[in-house]
Scaffold this motif. Sequence first.
Motif, short mmCIF file in Angstrom:
data_model
loop_
_atom_site.label_atom_id
_atom_site.label_comp_id
_atom_site.label_asym_id
_atom_site.label_seq_id
_atom_site.Cartn_x
_atom_site.Cartn_y
_atom_site.Cartn_z
N ASP A 73 -14.25 -2.29 -5.38
CA ASP A 73 -14.04 -3.11 -4.18
C ASP A 73 -13.06 -2.45 -3.23
O ASP A 73 -13.22 -2.51 -2.02
N GLU A 74 -12.03 -1.82 -3.78
CA GLU A 74 -10.98 -1.28 -2.93
C GLU A 74 -10.24 -0.16 -3.65
O GLU A 74 -10.04 -0.20 -4.86
N VAL A 75 -9.85 0.85 -2.88
CA VAL A 75 -8.91 1.86 -3.35
C VAL A 75 -7.66 1.61 -2.53
O VAL A 75 -7.59 1.95 -1.36
N ASN A 76 -6.67 0.97 -3.14
CA ASN A 76 -5.46 0.56 -2.44
C ASN A 76 -4.52 1.76 -2.32
O ASN A 76 -3.92 2.20 -3.30
N ILE A 77 -4.37 2.27 -1.12
CA ILE A 77 -3.55 3.44 -0.87
C ILE A 77 -2.09 3.17 -1.22
O ILE A 77 -1.42 4.01 -1.83
N ASP A 78 -1.58 1.99 -0.88
CA ASP A 78 -0.18 1.68 -1.18
C ASP A 78 0.10 1.64 -2.67
O ASP A 78 1.15 2.09 -3.12
N GLU A 79 -0.84 1.11 -3.45
CA GLU A 79 -0.66 1.11 -4.91
C GLU A 79 -0.60 2.53 -5.43
O GLU A 79 0.20 2.83 -6.32
N LEU A 80 -1.44 3.41 -4.90
CA LEU A 80 -1.43 4.80 -5.33
C LEU A 80 -0.12 5.48 -4.94
O LEU A 80 0.44 6.26 -5.71
N GLU A 86 1.53 12.60 -9.46
CA GLU A 86 0.12 12.80 -9.13
C GLU A 86 -0.75 12.57 -10.35
O GLU A 86 -1.91 12.18 -10.22
N GLU A 87 -0.21 12.80 -11.54
CA GLU A 87 -0.98 12.55 -12.77
C GLU A 87 -1.31 11.06 -12.89
O GLU A 87 -2.43 10.69 -13.22
N GLU A 88 -0.30 10.23 -12.60
CA GLU A 88 -0.54 8.78 -12.65
C GLU A 88 -1.56 8.37 -11.58
O GLU A 88 -2.44 7.55 -11.84
N ARG A 89 -1.44 8.94 -10.41
CA ARG A 89 -2.39 8.64 -9.32
C ARG A 89 -3.79 9.07 -9.71
O ARG A 89 -4.75 8.34 -9.50
N SER A 90 -3.88 10.25 -10.30
CA SER A 90 -5.19 10.77 -10.72
C SER A 90 -5.82 9.84 -11.76
O SER A 90 -7.01 9.51 -11.67
N ARG A 91 -5.02 9.40 -12.74
CA ARG A 91 -5.54 8.48 -13.77
C ARG A 91 -5.99 7.17 -13.16
O ARG A 91 -7.03 6.62 -13.53
N LYS A 92 -5.21 6.66 -12.19
CA LYS A 92 -5.56 5.39 -11.54
C LYS A 92 -6.88 5.52 -10.78
O LYS A 92 -7.76 4.66 -10.89
N ILE A 93 -7.03 6.62 -10.04
CA ILE A 93 -8.27 6.83 -9.27
C ILE A 93 -9.45 6.98 -10.21
O ILE A 93 -10.52 6.40 -9.99
N GLN A 94 -9.28 7.77 -11.28
CA GLN A 94 -10.37 7.96 -12.24
C GLN A 94 -10.74 6.65 -12.92
O GLN A 94 -11.91 6.40 -13.21
N GLY A 95 -9.74 5.78 -13.15
CA GLY A 95 -10.01 4.46 -13.71
C GLY A 95 -10.86 3.61 -12.78
O GLY A 95 -11.73 2.87 -13.21
N LEU A 96 -10.59 3.74 -11.46
CA LEU A 96 -11.38 3.00 -10.48
C LEU A 96 -12.82 3.51 -10.41
O LEU A 96 -13.74 2.76 -10.09
N GLY A 117 0.38 13.46 2.44
CA GLY A 117 0.85 13.33 3.82
C GLY A 117 1.12 11.91 4.26
O GLY A 117 1.54 11.68 5.39
N LEU A 118 0.89 10.94 3.38
CA LEU A 118 1.06 9.53 3.76
C LEU A 118 2.33 8.94 3.14
O LEU A 118 2.81 9.42 2.12
N HIS A 119 2.83 7.90 3.78
CA HIS A 119 3.98 7.17 3.27
C HIS A 119 3.56 5.73 3.04
O HIS A 119 2.75 5.18 3.77
N LYS A 120 4.19 5.13 2.04
CA LYS A 120 3.92 3.71 1.79
C LYS A 120 4.45 2.91 2.96
O LYS A 120 5.54 3.17 3.46
N GLN A 121 3.68 1.97 3.43
CA GLN A 121 4.11 1.14 4.54
C GLN A 121 5.07 0.08 4.03
O GLN A 121 4.78 -0.59 3.03
N GLY A 123 6.81 -3.24 3.25
CA GLY A 123 6.31 -4.62 3.23
C GLY A 123 4.82 -4.72 3.19
O GLY A 123 4.26 -5.71 3.61
N ALA A 124 4.13 -3.70 2.70
CA ALA A 124 2.67 -3.68 2.72
C ALA A 124 2.10 -4.43 1.52
O ALA A 124 1.39 -3.90 0.71
N ARG A 125 2.43 -5.70 1.44
CA ARG A 125 1.82 -6.54 0.42
C ARG A 125 0.80 -7.41 1.11
O ARG A 125 0.96 -7.77 2.26
N LYS A 126 -0.20 -7.77 0.35
CA LYS A 126 -1.22 -8.65 0.92
C LYS A 126 -0.73 -10.08 0.77
O LYS A 126 -0.46 -10.54 -0.32
N LEU A 127 -0.61 -10.76 1.90
CA LEU A 127 -0.22 -12.16 1.89
C LEU A 127 -1.29 -12.98 2.56
O LEU A 127 -1.84 -12.57 3.58
N SER A 128 -1.53 -14.13 2.01
CA SER A 128 -2.46 -15.03 2.70
C SER A 128 -1.64 -15.86 3.66
O SER A 128 -0.44 -16.06 3.46
#
Length: 143
Positions: A73-80, A86-96, A117-121, A123-128
Motif C-alpha cells: 500500500d505504501e513505502v513510507n519514506i519517513d519510517e525508512l 542502511e542495512e535496517e532500511r534494506s531489510r524493511k524495504i525487502q520486507g515490504l 539525499g533526503l531528510h525526515k520531515q 512532525g511528519a506523523r499522519k494525523l486524522s
Amino acid sequence: MAAQRLGKRVLSKLQGSSRARGPGGSPGGLQKRHARVTVKYDRRELQQRLDVEKWIDGHLEELYRGREADMPDEVNIDELLELESEEERSRKIQGLLKSCTKPTEDFVQELLVKLRGLHKQPGARKLSPSADGSLSPFQDRAL
C-alpha cells in the motif's frame, strides 16, 4: 460604439455600488481579512521528496505489473529515514516487497541511494483531523 457606452454605464453602476458598501466590499467599511497558509519547508527539499515518491510509484508498478493486488500500500519514506542504518532500511524495504516475484535488489539499492539525499520531515506523523478542530503538523496559521 453603442456597446462601449453600455459597458461604461454598467461599469460605473458596479463601481458606484461597491463605493457605497465601503472599502473591501463589506457594509460599514470594514475590510475582510483573508486567511493565509504559510509553508515552512524548503521548496527544493519538498521537490526532491516528491521526485523520490514518483520514482517509487513508477518502479513498484513495473515490479508488480499484472499483480497489482500484491503491491504494498505504501513505502513510507519517513519510517525508512528513522531507521539507523542502511542495512535496517534494506531489510524493511525487502520486507515490504516480499510478495514480489521479480528481482528487487536493484530497486532496493537505488532507493537507498535516493534516501541518502533526503531528510525526515519534522512532525511528519499522519494525523486524522481531530474533533476539536486542532491543526495537523503540516498546517500553520498566519497571525
